[in-house]
Design an enzyme around this catalytic site. Structure first.
Site, PDB file in Angstrom:
ATOM      1  N   ASP A  98       0.752  -1.173  -0.189  1.00  0.00           N
ATOM      2  CA  ASP A  98       0.019   0.205   0.179  1.00  0.00           C
ATOM      3  C   ASP A  98       0.844   1.216   0.039  1.00  0.00           C
ATOM      4  OD1 ASP A  98      -3.188   0.517   0.322  1.00  0.00           O
ATOM      5  OD2 ASP A  98      -2.782  -1.665   1.284  1.00  0.00           O
ATOM      6  N   ASP A 203      -3.478   3.997  -2.258  1.00  0.00           N
ATOM      7  CA  ASP A 203      -4.688   4.316  -1.228  1.00  0.00           C
ATOM      8  C   ASP A 203      -5.319   5.501  -1.465  1.00  0.00           C
ATOM      9  OD1 ASP A 203      -6.314   3.397   1.307  1.00  0.00           O
ATOM     10  OD2 ASP A 203      -5.135   5.154   1.956  1.00  0.00           O
ATOM     11  N   GLU A 258      -6.898   3.130  -5.928  1.00  0.00           N
ATOM     12  CA  GLU A 258      -8.243   2.940  -5.085  1.00  0.00           C
ATOM     13  C   GLU A 258      -9.100   4.116  -5.815  1.00  0.00           C
ATOM     14  OE1 GLU A 258     -10.490   2.532  -0.978  1.00  0.00           O
ATOM     15  OE2 GLU A 258      -8.672   3.732  -1.128  1.00  0.00           O
ATOM     16  N   HIS A 333     -10.574  -5.318   2.144  1.00  0.00           N
ATOM     17  CA  HIS A 333     -10.657  -5.549   3.577  1.00  0.00           C
ATOM     18  C   HIS A 333     -11.549  -4.019   4.234  1.00  0.00           C
ATOM     19  CE1 HIS A 333      -8.204  -1.939   2.324  1.00  0.00           C
ATOM     20  NE2 HIS A 333      -7.972  -1.646   3.308  1.00  0.00           N
ATOM     21  N   ASP A 334     -12.387  -3.620   3.285  1.00  0.00           N
ATOM     22  CA  ASP A 334     -13.265  -2.564   3.668  1.00  0.00           C
ATOM     23  C   ASP A 334     -14.754  -2.971   3.401  1.00  0.00           C
ATOM     24  OD1 ASP A 334     -11.185  -0.789   4.282  1.00  0.00           O
ATOM     25  OD2 ASP A 334     -11.211   0.008   2.250  1.00  0.00           O
TER      26      ASP A 334
HETATM   27  C1  GLC Z   1      -8.782   3.260   1.843  1.00  0.00           C
HETATM   28  C2  GLC Z   1      -8.435   2.045   2.747  1.00  0.00           C
HETATM   29  C3  GLC Z   1      -9.059   2.036   3.996  1.00  0.00           C
HETATM   30  C4  GLC Z   1      -8.553   3.217   4.599  1.00  0.00           C
HETATM   31  C5  GLC Z   1      -8.575   4.532   4.019  1.00  0.00           C
HETATM   32  C6  GLC Z   1      -7.710   5.707   4.595  1.00  0.00           C
HETATM   33  O1  GLC Z   1     -10.203   3.458   1.759  1.00  0.00           O
HETATM   34  O2  GLC Z   1      -8.649   0.966   1.866  1.00  0.00           O
HETATM   35  O3  GLC Z   1      -8.990   0.920   4.722  1.00  0.00           O
HETATM   36  O4  GLC Z   1      -9.167   3.310   6.089  1.00  0.00           O
HETATM   37  O5  GLC Z   1      -8.155   4.262   2.764  1.00  0.00           O
HETATM   38  O6  GLC Z   1      -6.334   5.352   4.638  1.00  0.00           O
END
Ligand code: GLC
Ligand code: CA
Length: 565
Positions: A98, A203, A258, A333-334
């Protein structure tokens, strides 16, 4: 189109805290990932994405980075990273990490400096504002809400001003307008690539630019969340061009972003088409909520909207056909667990296999989220105290505020979407603590671990695990490698409410992928095809009568076909 290694990869996402604990502190660690690399190799994946393990106070389980160049002590040491990467490479597995570039922890030295005075050289590393006066009192510069609830601004006493934070209070947003910030972040990425990693999952990449600081009008909410204020805005693309010029294009690396923030197809292409010179691919979330999850009257009965689900997949597949490449993932993971979202608890094996086939045979790079290959499910939360995730806790209290008399409903609503669902420990065995650790873990283990675990899956050749293994083999190692990887995608019968069918074609070869989302028998007319081979199925026998295929509940079949003239 230039072929890249990552187009021919199958990825596996690891949330290290929940994967495997080797030193009995109840927390998964890097050595745990190392020890399970042979397991991953036997599944057949050749790419792993490891979620953050950098030094962090763990307000958001590591997405709040305190030091990008060191490892959190609960996860291990830099030596552990070295041995992990080296062994992965020996096994032919690439490793991506990440790259958290939208924010840091408030304990990062830059922020410690930045908040100390307005004159500090690091002041401009973050986004500060004096706030404004409203009815004689000082308030936040805007009324914008944050992703984790509450304002996206946080008051900071030392300088009597506000810093922006679109996630938690302990995650101040970096100021990407500042070239020094850009250069620091480039330095960090280069450092890790030179260390030997193969790329990044980037991220929250769509949030690096913000709209002018103006209030959201016409709202009853104190802090309404409007993604458009900080998602997919123009300057993000300038920053990504710079990252691409200075880093991504210089290494043979994968840069997968993402893009939440309701990214449209157009913006997806802007980030990741072959000629965009920004990212290799983008994760979008359009397919994650194609059911009645918002309908609280039936919170336990989720019904998949098959037409909608197909339409979002097909939309992205079609738009990216000659123009770019896509990841294929059900969850991360979200998000809630796949089996609890689109699977069926009466037909776990059949529906699990069907969902895997549906996703894996599209065009793109599949990613499996840990535990998906054994059919892990959501956790049956019974109390808000069981939540660990900061956004789940705040979601619960937001629901409760709206409906103070119904805490049960608030818990249900928060649970269904809770990011804690995918974060319960990996279920390795039916033994003590699911074989995850020998000490009580940081997060509850799902009650169903005696049934759903890796050990049981590996013992039974008919298990979900072996189905995933076969899907990966078909894509990577079989005669269908080229066709599954590069073939065209065509959705069939978009309006059918039960079946998700598509065709993949390369030159004169075609695969027909037929997936039933129904608990009932469903018929499918095969008469215009000549079936040459059954490539994969999730029932032992198929029933075809007079050219009509009669599909059993959640039946999934892949045929090699030829169209009849
Ligand atoms: C992304 C990650 C998430 C995190 C957020 C802030 O959405 O996938 O788990 O809480 O970024 O870094
Ligand atoms: Ca540990």
């Amino acid at each position: 189109m230039t072929k890249k290694w990552w187009m021919e990869s199958v990825g596996y996402q690891i949330y290290p805290k929940s994967f495997y604990d080797t030193n009995d502190d109840g927390i998964g660690d890097l050595n745990g990932v190392y020890e399970k690399l042979d397991y991953l190799a036997s599944l057949g994946v050749n790419l792993i994405w490891i979620c953050p393990f950098y030094d962090s106070p763990m307000d958001d389980n590591g997405y709040d980075v305190r030091n990008f160049f060191d490892v959190a002590k609960e996860f291990g040491t830099m030596e552990d990273v070295r041995t992990l990467i080296d062994k992965a490479h020996e096994l032919g597995i690439k490793v991506i990490l990440d790259y958290v570039l939208n924010h840091t922890s408030d304990e990062h030295p830059w922020f410690v400096e930045s908040r100390s005075s307005k004159e500090n050289p690091y002041r401009d590393y973050y986004i500060w504002d004096d706030g404004k006066m409203k009815d004689g009192i000082k308030v936040e510069p805007t009324n914008w809400g944050s992703f984790f609830g509450g304002s996206c601004w946080k008051y900071d006493k030392p300088t009597d001003s506000y810093f922006m934070k679109i996630f938690s209070n302990k995650m101040p947003d970096l100021n990407w307008k500042n070239e020094k910030v850009q250069d620091e972040m480039i330095f960090i990425a280069k450092n890790w690539l030179d260390y030997g990693i193969d790329g990044f999952r980037i991220d929250a990449v769509s949030h690096l630019d913000r709209a002018p600081f103006e209030d959201i009008e016409n709202t009853d909410e104190q802090y309404p969340l409007d993604w458009h204020k900080f998602s997919n805005l123009p300057k993000v693309h300038d920053y990504l061009h710079k990252l691409n010029d200075e880093i991504f294009s210089k290494y043979d690396c994968l840069a997968i972003g993402e893009v939440g923030g309701q990214a449209s197809i157009e913006s997806g292409l802007k980030y990741a088409s072959f000629d965009a010179n920004e990212l290799s691919m983008v994760f979008n979330f359009d397919h994650n909520w194609c059911n009645n999850i918002e309908d609280v009257t039936h919170p336990n009965k989720l019904v998949t909207n098959v037409v909608q689900l197909k339409s979002v997949f097909a939309k992205w597949q079609t738009a990216f056909k000659d123009k770019g490449w896509l990841p294929l993932n059900w969850l991360n993971h979200d998000q809630p667990r796949l089996m609890s979202q689109y699977g069926n608890h009466k037909y776990p094996l059949e529906s699990g296999k069907m969902l895997a086939t549906t996703l894996h045979l599209m065009r793109g790079t599949p990613f499996i989220y840990q535990g998906e290959e054994i059919g892990m499910t959501n956790y049956p939360f019974e109390d808000v105290s069981q939540f660990n995730d900061i956004s789940s806790i705040s979601a619960y209290y937001r629901h409760l505020e709206k409906d103070p008399d119904d805490p049960v409903k608030a818990l249900k609503k928060a649970s269904l979407r809770s990011r804690d669902n995918p974060r319960t420990p990996m279920q390795w065995t039916k033994g003590y603590l699911a074989g995850f650790s020998r000490e009580i873990p940081w997060m509850m283990i799902n009650y169903n671990y005696k049934k759903i675990n890796v050990e049981n899956n590996l013992k039974n050749k008919n298990s979900l695990w072996y189905h995933y293994q076969e899907l990966i083999r078909l894509r990577r190692k079989s005669v269908y490698h080229e066709l599954i990887t590069y073939g065209d995608f065509e959705l069939i019968n978009p309006q059918d409410e039960n079946l998700f069918c598509y065709k993949r074609t390369l030159k004169d070869e075609s695969l027909l992928v037929i997936n039933s989302f129904s608990t009932h028998k469903v018929a499918y007319d095969l008469s215009k095809y000549e079936v040459l081979e059954t490539v994969l199925s999730n029932y032992k026998k198929q029933s075809i009568k007079d050219g009509i295929l009669h599909l059993k509940p959640f039946e999934s079949i892949v045929y090699k076909i030829k169209e009849k003239l």
